[in-house]
Design a protein around this motif. Structure first.
Motif, PDB file in Angstrom:
ATOM      1  N   TRP A  41       0.852  -1.177   0.000  1.00  0.00           N
ATOM      2  CA  TRP A  41       0.000   0.000   0.000  1.00  0.00           C
ATOM      3  C   TRP A  41       0.888   1.226   0.000  1.00  0.00           C
ATOM      4  CZ3 TRP A  41      -2.619   0.377   5.499  1.00  0.00           C
ATOM      5  CH2 TRP A  41      -1.633   0.366   6.475  1.00  0.00           C
ATOM      6  N   MET A  42       0.272   2.407  -0.003  1.00  0.00           N
ATOM      7  CA  MET A  42       1.027   3.652  -0.161  1.00  0.00           C
ATOM      8  C   MET A  42       0.923   4.582   1.045  1.00  0.00           C
ATOM      9  SD  MET A  42       2.578   3.660  -3.109  1.00  0.00           S
ATOM     10  CE  MET A  42       2.691   5.334  -3.733  1.00  0.00           C
ATOM     11  N   LYS A  43       0.719   4.027   2.223  1.00  0.00           N
ATOM     12  CA  LYS A  43       0.623   4.852   3.419  1.00  0.00           C
ATOM     13  C   LYS A  43       1.871   5.731   3.549  1.00  0.00           C
ATOM     14  CE  LYS A  43      -0.132   4.742   8.346  1.00  0.00           C
ATOM     15  NZ  LYS A  43      -0.474   3.958   9.506  1.00  0.00           N
ATOM     16  N   ASN A  44       1.659   7.022   3.756  1.00  0.00           N
ATOM     17  CA  ASN A  44       2.738   7.999   3.950  1.00  0.00           C
ATOM     18  C   ASN A  44       3.720   8.067   2.781  1.00  0.00           C
ATOM     19  OD1 ASN A  44       1.700   8.656   6.494  1.00  0.00           O
ATOM     20  ND2 ASN A  44       2.867   7.059   7.469  1.00  0.00           N
ATOM     21  N   ILE A  67       2.338  -5.991 -12.941  1.00  0.00           N
ATOM     22  CA  ILE A  67       2.725  -4.617 -12.591  1.00  0.00           C
ATOM     23  C   ILE A  67       1.456  -3.887 -12.180  1.00  0.00           C
ATOM     24  CG2 ILE A  67       3.707  -2.437 -13.429  1.00  0.00           C
ATOM     25  CD1 ILE A  67       5.294  -4.155 -15.495  1.00  0.00           C
ATOM     26  N   ALA A  68       1.545  -3.130 -11.086  1.00  0.00           N
ATOM     27  CA  ALA A  68       0.393  -2.363 -10.602  1.00  0.00           C
ATOM     28  C   ALA A  68       0.787  -0.902 -10.411  1.00  0.00           C
ATOM     29  CB  ALA A  68      -0.117  -2.943  -9.281  1.00  0.00           C
ATOM     30  N   ALA A  69      -0.152  -0.005 -10.698  1.00  0.00           N
ATOM     31  CA  ALA A  69       0.039   1.427 -10.463  1.00  0.00           C
ATOM     32  C   ALA A  69      -0.509   1.755  -9.077  1.00  0.00           C
ATOM     33  CB  ALA A  69      -0.682   2.239 -11.528  1.00  0.00           C
ATOM     34  N   MET A  70       0.260   2.523  -8.309  1.00  0.00           N
ATOM     35  CA  MET A  70      -0.139   2.880  -6.949  1.00  0.00           C
ATOM     36  C   MET A  70      -0.148   4.404  -6.805  1.00  0.00           C
ATOM     37  SD  MET A  70       1.850  -0.096  -4.748  1.00  0.00           S
ATOM     38  CE  MET A  70       3.475   0.612  -4.937  1.00  0.00           C
TER      39      MET A  70
END
Length: 153
Positions: free
Chosen positions: A87-90, A109-112
């Motif tokens: 995930w992209m927390k902080n 491949i995933a974009a976040m």
């Protein structure tokens, strides 16, 4: 009126406060130590990747980073294959993540998006994950099925 000598020692709050501050600063200094770098290749492209191969470095990832140098990223290395989600927390940077299996092949491949708490997971068991600036894989014309060379074993 009671007078006593002013001292520092284990019984004084100043001692505890200074000791706690020293421990916290030592922890911050350790957390900010530069990670080892590894050169990876993906086709004709060369990547300089910071290696996050311990639980604490994987947990920190690219949190609080404001930018990445061109062709630089972070390689997450796991002790064994699994299905770790990210995930992209902080994390203020938009990133792409390539999930890479034990043999070095990109599974997906995933974009976040910045600060997004949505989980991004591999489609099959992986041993590595490579985070790069969002759009890097598309600009380099790289996709699932391609092999990353130079991964640690």
């Amino acid at each position: 009126m009671h007078c006593s000598r002013i001292t520092t020692g284990p019984r004084r709050p100043v001692f505890f406060a200074c000791s706690l501050a020293a421990l916290l600063l030592a922890g911050v200094a350790k957390a900010q130590d530069p990670l080892p770098m590894r050169t990876l290749t993906l086709g004709e492209r060369t990547i300089q990747a910071e290696v996050a191969d311990r639980p604490e470095t994987r947990a920190m990832g690219l949190m609080d980073r404001q930018n990445l140098a061109p062709d630089h990223g972070m390689l997450f290395v796991f002790e064994q294959e699994g299905m770790p989600c990210f995930w992209m927390k902080n994390t203020p940077l938009p990133l792409d993540i390539a999930f890479i299996d034990q043999e070095g092949f990109i599974a997906n491949i995933a974009a976040m998006q910045p600060f997004d708490l949505q989980s991004h997971c591999p489609v099959r068991p992986i041993r590595y994950a490579l985070e790069m600036e969002q759009g890097w894989f598309a600009k380099a014309d790289k996709q699932a099925g391609e092999r990353v060379v130079g991964l640690p074993r």
